[in-house]
Scaffold this motif. Structure first.
Motif: not given
Length: 175
Positions: A68, A72-73
């Motif tokens: 996750t 998300n990066q």
């Protein structure tokens, strides 16, 4: 361009690592930024030496949170891990953006013929415990996005072709 987490799961010796490496090469050849996570390597990194169900669940949820964080990066992630817990699959669907679950579906009898780590052989002799397919019950994915069904004579290259064609179909549905 959307980032994805390709969660490649299945029993030990199913071909998860090989498929993961091949998928990473394919995505990189298309200019995608990809991080490869391998269950065996992650165990070393996190110094996890316990194979009980509870400890496996705990470490697998850590892998999920790591995926996750990376997605998300804006990194694509390909992770090859046993991770056969329905609650993990559900958590992943709810929390990992671009999550695509790939189940490498190889029957235990087929795995026993490969068994490069001698896990199945040693488990059946009682020399080791907590081996999925022998003395641990695996929770196979209920609704994998991609189910790669193994059959005798079907090599990993054929499975990779199946995987790529099914990924294309998933991506077309998103458009």
């Amino acid at each position: 361009m959307e980032t994805n987490c390709f969660w490649i799961t299945g029993l030990s010796s199913a071909g998860k690592t090989t498929l993961s490496q091949m998928l990473v090469e394919n995505l990189r050849s298309k200019g995608r930024t990809v991080i490869l996570l391998d269950g065996d390597e992650l165990r070393k990194i996190f110094s996890n030496k316990s194979y009980s169900r509870e400890d496996r669940l705990e470490i697998t949820l850590k892998y999920s949170r790591l995926c996750t964080f990376l997605v998300n990066q804006k990194f694509n992630v390909v992770i090859g891990v046993i991770g056969l817990f329905n609650e993990v699959h559900q958590w992943n669907r709810q929390n990992i953006p671009g999550y695509i679950e790939v189940f490498v579906d190889v029957p235990v009898e087929g795995l026993k013929t490969r068994d490069p780590k001698n896990l199945y052989k040693n488990a059946e002799k009682g020399q080791i415990k907590n081996v999925y397919g022998v003395d641990l019950h695996a929770e196979y994915p209920k609704y994998p996005d991609i189910n790669l069904l193994w059959s005798p004579g079907k090599g990993v290259e054929n499975m990779m072709e199946d995987l790529l064609s099914k990924i294309i179909l998933i991506k077309q549905k998103e458009i």
